[in-house]
Write a protein that holds these residues in place. Structure first.
Motif, PDB file in Angstrom:
ATOM      1  N   HIS A  72      36.040  50.917  46.546  1.00  0.00           N
ATOM      2  CA  HIS A  72      37.224  50.872  45.703  1.00  0.00           C
ATOM      3  C   HIS A  72      37.143  51.925  44.626  1.00  0.00           C
ATOM      4  N   ARG A  73      35.945  52.107  44.064  1.00  0.00           N
ATOM      5  CA  ARG A  73      35.800  53.131  43.019  1.00  0.00           C
ATOM      6  C   ARG A  73      36.096  54.509  43.593  1.00  0.00           C
ATOM      7  N   PRO A 123      35.065  45.908  41.326  1.00  0.00           N
ATOM      8  CA  PRO A 123      35.348  46.525  42.623  1.00  0.00           C
ATOM      9  C   PRO A 123      34.100  47.091  43.284  1.00  0.00           C
ATOM     10  N   ASP A 135      42.991  48.312  42.149  1.00  0.00           N
ATOM     11  CA  ASP A 135      41.732  47.793  42.678  1.00  0.00           C
ATOM     12  C   ASP A 135      40.882  47.111  41.612  1.00  0.00           C
ATOM     13  N   TRP A 136      41.265  47.289  40.340  1.00  0.00           N
ATOM     14  CA  TRP A 136      40.509  46.681  39.239  1.00  0.00           C
ATOM     15  C   TRP A 136      41.222  45.435  38.698  1.00  0.00           C
ATOM     16  N   SER A 137      42.112  44.866  39.482  1.00  0.00           N
ATOM     17  CA  SER A 137      42.957  43.791  38.955  1.00  0.00           C
ATOM     18  C   SER A 137      42.171  42.643  38.332  1.00  0.00           C
ATOM     19  N   LEU A 192      38.112  55.147  46.019  1.00  0.00           N
ATOM     20  CA  LEU A 192      39.560  55.274  46.185  1.00  0.00           C
ATOM     21  C   LEU A 192      40.231  55.662  44.883  1.00  0.00           C
ATOM     22  N   ASN A 193      39.803  55.021  43.795  1.00  0.00           N
ATOM     23  CA  ASN A 193      40.383  55.360  42.496  1.00  0.00           C
ATOM     24  C   ASN A 193      40.121  56.802  42.130  1.00  0.00           C
TER      25      ASN A 193
END
Length: 327
Positions: free
Chosen positions: A13-14, A9, A84-86, A16-17
């Motif tokens: 994205h990081r 990501p 987000d890490w899919s 957001l997590n």
């Protein structure tokens, strides 16, 4: 070994997590990261996913992570939290005691690292309907997997005084096990125990309080362990996960009470001892189970700063072994 699809990501994205509310704060996080040394390309099992705190940090270092949990609430939460890490993350519902068969369903037969963070999560403790805590009233349940067939109420209301005493003494190390068991049997003949408050108040009425620890603490621990067969699952999981380790892979385990810590300590000690000796033997014999080395002789505990920030970490102990390059 399965190839878990690449993309890492972006920084956004990081972020957001990181901004999502935590299920609970992971204990000994930096110490776990140091032990497991996650880097891109490594496949690491988080066998007790919980709130995904450890998994998120491992993913952030580039590792590919498989998360296991038998609690549907944890599965649902992490489907959102780690979405987000899919590309790097696989999520499976089940017990770490069944890790080999679960991992086989996605093509994984070997691991570069593994983590178990034992015990009950803060989320489970803080959800009254799960019945793990006497701090708030709720049904006397304690099943980590709600599909389980036996609840704490079933044990309390059906077992004999001798059986209850054994559970409280063996799993809770409760010195007043017999007195509590006999009182349970007497009281349930009038009205069955249905809620956490029912049981906690009865215990508090007959057992003197010592210090800040509630008199029901050990009994609740014992019931939780009995309901979920935690010690049996732990023994099975230690064996099966160790068998999955690739050469030089690290297996880290965080414990929270003496019973599970003793099991982990003895298992790791046995597996890291090359030669066995007994008085009746003419000479030492090579240990057929030898195949790992201890990463540290004594368990790692939380720093005073972490204990102040996260009270759950006060009883945590981290032990870890590394698979030998050739064994």
């Amino acid at each position: 070994m399965i190839v878990l699809a690449p993309p890492i990501p972006s920084r956004s994205h990081r972020h957001l997590n990181a901004s999502r509310p935590a299920y609970h704060e992971p204990v000994l996080l930096e110490e776990v990261l140091t032990a497991l040394a996650p880097v891109p390309g490594k496949v690491i099992l988080d066998g007790t996913l919980g709130g995904g705190g450890h998994a998120s940090a491992l993913l952030g270092r580039g590792a590919r992570v498989v998360g296991l949990d038998h609690d549907p609430a944890a599965i649902s939460y992490n489907e959102r939290r780690l979405a987000d890490w899919s590309g790097q993350f696989r999520l499976l519902r089940g017990s770490f005691g069944d890790a080999p068969s679960l991992l086989e369903t996605i093509g994984i037969t070997q691991l570069d690292g593994a983590l178990l963070d034992l015990g009950v999560s803060s989320h489970q403790l803080d959800t009254p309907s799960r019945g793990f805590s006497f701090q708030t009233d709720g049904p006397l349940d304690m099943r980590m997997d709600p599909a389980g067939t036996v609840s704490a109420a079933d044990i309390v209301n059906a077992m004999s005084a001798d059986q209850l005493e054994r559970i409280f003494r063996s799993y809770g190390e409760e010195p007043f096990a017999r007195r509590i068991a006999q009182r349970i049997v007497r009281d349930r003949s009038v009205r069955p125990f249905a809620t956490t408050r029912d049981l906690a108040e009865m215990i508090e009425a007959i057992i003197p309080r010592r210090g800040h620890t509630h008199p029901a603490t050990r009994v609740f621990q014992a019931l939780r362990i009995g309901v979920n067969r935690e010690l049996e699952v732990l023994e099975r999981g230690l064996e099966s996960i160790t068998a999955l380790l690739a050469p030089e892979a690290v297996f880290a385990v965080i414990t929270f009470h003496s019973l599970e810590d003793r099991i982990v300590k003895n298992f790791f000690k046995h597996r890291s001892t090359e030669w066995l000796d007994r008085p009746e033997w003419p000479e030492p014999r090579r240990n057929p189970d030898y195949g790992v080395r201890l990463l540290f002789r004594k368990p790692i505990t939380a720093t005073p700063e972490e204990q102040r920030r996260n009270p759950r970490s006060r009883s945590a102990k981290l032990r870890a072994v590394q698979r030998l390059a050739t064994s």
